[in-house]
Motif scaffolding. Sequence first.
Motif: not given
Length: 452
Positions: A401-423
């Motif tokens: 889980x993490x937050x996406x921060x807007x550089x303009x307003x510094x507002x944040x949005x909660x996100x679920x980040x999933x990174x896949x690595x496949x052959x």
Amino acid sequence: MDNSLKHFFSSLRDHIGNIVNLNEHIDTEKASQYIRSNIEFKGPNAYILAFAIVIASVGLNTNSIPVIIGAMLVSPLMGPIFGIGYGLGTNDTSFIKTAFKNLLVMVVISILASSIYFLVSPLELENPTELLARTNPTIYDVLIALFGGFAGIIEISRKDKGTVISGVAIATALMPPLCTAGFGLASGSLKYFVGALYLFSINSIFIAIATFLTVKYLKFPMATFTDPARKKRVSRWVAALTVIIIIPSVYSAVIMIRENNFSHTAKEFISENKELTRSYIYDYDIYSHSKPPKLELYIAGEALRQEEISAIYRSAHKYGLTDDQIIITQRAATDQSEMTDRVAIQSIYERSDKEIQKREHIISSMEKELQAYKSKELPYEQITNELIAQYPSLSDVTLTRGYSISTDSLGRTEEIIIILKAGNRISQENMEKLRKWLTVRLDFENVKLLQQ
């Protein structure tokens, strides 16, 4: 518009008048017969009263409220009291005398039966809370007796009678004070005896006053006299007796209101000043019957300095209490060696009570935070297995889980980040399908799916 509004209010007034109108539902002749037949005290009534008193005494002895209520339902005590109020309202002096005589006999029998029970009872009174409750009349007892009396006489006067009388008998609680008076007589306790008789008198008088006022309002048939001079004399006698009953009762009610207000104010003041700088109030006594009423504070801990005593007086002034009404006793504070075990236990409790409440609040807050954290915990292992089942070539899965921060307003949005690595690299189309599936699977809209 004005006419329709007038019509509405007129109709509302008529409707309310119809609801509160008693004339159509009252039969004063039958009510008079009922009251006259219920003041008699002989035969079965004498035995029923004695048995009911013993039942109530057992209930008070064992602090059993259901038993006390059962005894009040059996008791025939209400009849003569309604009779006295009825006699006052109809100027029937002979009926007043008969009702009062029967009531007096009932009281004597009740106290004797209760006294005998408590003399022979093998049960011990370790915590006589129900008995103590019958020795200190309050303004609430006055209100219950008065409005209970109104309810009772209206029920008696009603054409279609219900179960109100039983409720009045329970609410006004005439029997328990007589049982308590019997206990006071058996144990030689003047406090119990006098206090209980005073409560019984208050209840009886205000029930009689309510009956008198209702009988007058409903215009019950008055007693007839052939001699006009005797009628005039009786009317004066009844008026004088009514005044003698009502004026002390009103005075007593006013005194009770004052005492109740002082007790309430004193308790608020103590609650506000429980903890002092280096000491505390471990106990108190309220002397509401003294003139003026006084409050005695028992201080434990270090002895109070003069400025601390002055602070207590200033706080008392905010509650309308004068310096003369506050008594500060510091024996426990100045001589710690003489503190009793009770004082020591109370002092530990009072000192730690606020700390315990503070810790409970902290624990409660931490439990809520932990629950909130657990609710956001991701099922890492299960999601990984489900992804591998769809794409066996996956060699590594990262979930966070993490937050996406807007550089303009510094507002944040909660996100679920999933990174896949496949052959074998997963196509963009399949990645989008996976993302949509994960939003449903995780019940979370902002899922960001990446591929290394």
